[in-house]
Design a protein around this motif. Structure first.
Motif, PDB file in Angstrom:
ATOM      1  N   ASN A   6       0.810  -1.079  -0.046  1.00 54.32           N
ATOM      2  CA  ASN A   6       0.134   0.040  -0.053  1.00 54.32           C
ATOM      3  C   ASN A   6       0.760   1.195  -0.006  1.00 54.32           C
ATOM      4  OD1 ASN A   6       0.916   0.409   2.642  1.00 54.32           O
ATOM      5  ND2 ASN A   6      -0.927  -0.815   3.378  1.00 54.32           N
ATOM      6  N   GLN A   7       0.111   2.410  -0.019  1.00 54.73           N
ATOM      7  CA  GLN A   7       0.772   3.582  -0.116  1.00 54.73           C
ATOM      8  C   GLN A   7       1.996   3.911   1.211  1.00 54.73           C
ATOM      9  OE1 GLN A   7       0.611   5.755  -2.493  1.00 54.73           O
ATOM     10  NE2 GLN A   7       1.346   7.429  -1.758  1.00 54.73           N
ATOM     11  N   LYS A   8       1.502   3.639   2.445  1.00 54.60           N
ATOM     12  CA  LYS A   8       2.339   3.833   3.601  1.00 54.60           C
ATOM     13  C   LYS A   8       3.490   3.080   3.667  1.00 54.60           C
ATOM     14  CE  LYS A   8      -1.240   5.322   6.615  1.00 54.60           C
ATOM     15  NZ  LYS A   8      -2.119   4.954   7.739  1.00 54.60           N
ATOM     16  N   GLU A   9       3.331   1.921   3.022  1.00 55.31           N
ATOM     17  CA  GLU A   9       4.253   0.856   2.842  1.00 55.31           C
ATOM     18  C   GLU A   9       5.573   1.345   1.770  1.00 55.31           C
ATOM     19  OE1 GLU A   9       2.747  -3.136   2.095  1.00 55.31           O
ATOM     20  OE2 GLU A   9       2.194  -3.322   4.157  1.00 55.31           O
ATOM     21  N   LEU A  10       5.075   1.658   0.842  1.00 53.35           N
ATOM     22  CA  LEU A  10       5.987   2.059  -0.257  1.00 53.35           C
ATOM     23  C   LEU A  10       6.520   3.557   0.049  1.00 53.35           C
ATOM     24  CD1 LEU A  10       3.655   1.989  -3.421  1.00 53.35           C
ATOM     25  CD2 LEU A  10       5.767   0.599  -2.998  1.00 53.35           C
ATOM     26  N   ASN A  11       5.865   4.371   1.027  1.00 51.56           N
ATOM     27  CA  ASN A  11       6.642   5.807   1.617  1.00 51.56           C
ATOM     28  C   ASN A  11       7.771   5.127   2.498  1.00 51.56           C
ATOM     29  OD1 ASN A  11       5.253   7.777   0.327  1.00 51.56           O
ATOM     30  ND2 ASN A  11       3.517   7.751   1.411  1.00 51.56           N
ATOM     31  N   ARG A  12       7.294   4.280   3.393  1.00 54.99           N
ATOM     32  CA  ARG A  12       8.510   3.810   4.271  1.00 54.99           C
ATOM     33  C   ARG A  12       9.675   3.303   3.673  1.00 54.99           C
ATOM     34  NH1 ARG A  12       3.867   2.197   7.557  1.00 54.99           N
ATOM     35  NH2 ARG A  12       4.081   0.081   6.584  1.00 54.99           N
ATOM     36  N   SER A  13       9.496   2.593   2.735  1.00 62.32           N
ATOM     37  CA  SER A  13      10.617   1.903   1.879  1.00 62.32           C
ATOM     38  C   SER A  13      11.449   3.039   1.372  1.00 62.32           C
ATOM     39  CB  SER A  13       9.979   0.917   0.947  1.00 62.32           C
ATOM     40  OG  SER A  13      11.088   0.385   0.080  1.00 62.32           O
ATOM     41  N   ARG A  14      10.923   4.028   0.698  1.00 62.13           N
ATOM     42  CA  ARG A  14      11.594   5.227   0.124  1.00 62.13           C
ATOM     43  C   ARG A  14      11.999   5.989   0.963  1.00 62.13           C
ATOM     44  NH1 ARG A  14      11.483   6.918  -4.993  1.00 62.13           N
ATOM     45  NH2 ARG A  14       9.698   5.658  -5.724  1.00 62.13           N
TER      46      ARG A  14
END
Length: 248
Positions: A6-14
């Motif tokens: 989801n969006q939050k997981e992608l943000n944390r990864s980046r």
């Protein structure tokens, strides 16, 4: 079955990758779905006397690559530009993108944003390579017409069609200049266009000869061209008197 992140997981990864590469970044968030915004926080030591954000942003921009299309150097978006409709021939206002450079193959991958049926370019070689000789011929005619129209000169399209046919008669396109005329068999035709002395010298050294079958060659020699009304001879029947042909 694996769920998409989801969006939050992608943000944390980046955010983790950005913090690892740039220690001064303490917080990082961005729009992973649309790429429309980016929010981050920079932290520096209190002993630093001055931080020039402009130079930091400029350096970051130079190192950043959002998207790149080979062959396209820059582009300009115009919301309402007058263009000629290919179907009706009337001028209509449409959104247009002007690019510096050509990559027709890449443009076909952006069918959701760019109509591939309305792409126009003055790169005749690119049109010939992607769409073929007939499309290259049509592009030549359109470009020639645009040049004359820009100067308010009205030219019959049949003349432009003739030039387009001549330039693409070999299955490719030949420049309409002295370099394109080098393949012509008539020395007089080549001399009548440009660089007369150069073509005359080459004809003498190579032992060329002219059979005066081309219109330009016949005009140089002051003879009627074998085209139009000069393409045929008019013969008249001799009068007959007393069963014998009368001569004189």
């Amino acid at each position: 079955m694996v769920d998409k992140p989801n969006q939050k997981e992608l943000n944390r990864s980046r955010e983790g990758r950005v913090k690892e590469r740039t220690p001064t970044v303490s917080r990082f968030e961005c729009d992973e779905a649309q790429g429309e915004w980016c929010d981050f926080t920079l932290e520096y030591d209190s002993n630093i006397p001055k931080v020039l954000m402009l130079s930091i942003v400029q350096e970051a921009v130079r190192k950043s690559l959002i998207q790149q299309i080979p062959g396209i150097r820059s582009c300009v978006y115009v919301a309402d530009e007058k263009v000629q409709d290919a179907v009706t021939g009337e001028e209509v206002k449409r959104a247009v993108i002007h690019t510096d450079g050509v990559n027709l193959e890449a443009m076909q991958k952006y069918g959701e944003f760019i109509n591939p049926n309305t792409i126009k370019t003055n790169d005749i070689a690119a049109v010939l390579r992607v769409y073929g000789v007939e499309a290259a011929r049509q592009s030549i005619i359109l470009e020639l017409g645009g040049v004359f129209d820009g100067h308010g000169i009205s030219v019959d399209r049949r003349h432009l069609n003739l030039i387009g046919d001549y330039m693409t008669r070999n299955g490719t396109f030949t420049p309409f200049n002295r370099n394109g005329l080098k393949g012509n068999v008539s020395p007089f035709t080549k001399m009548s266009f440009e660089t007369t002395l150069s073509f005359l010298k080459d004809a003498l050294l190579d032992g060329d000869w002219d059979d005066l079958t081309t219109p330009s060659g016949r005009i140089v020699m002051g003879r009627l061209g074998k085209i139009g009304t000069g393409a045929f001879d008019v013969l008249t029947r001799l009068h007959v008197k007393n069963g014998k042909n009368q001569v004189g």
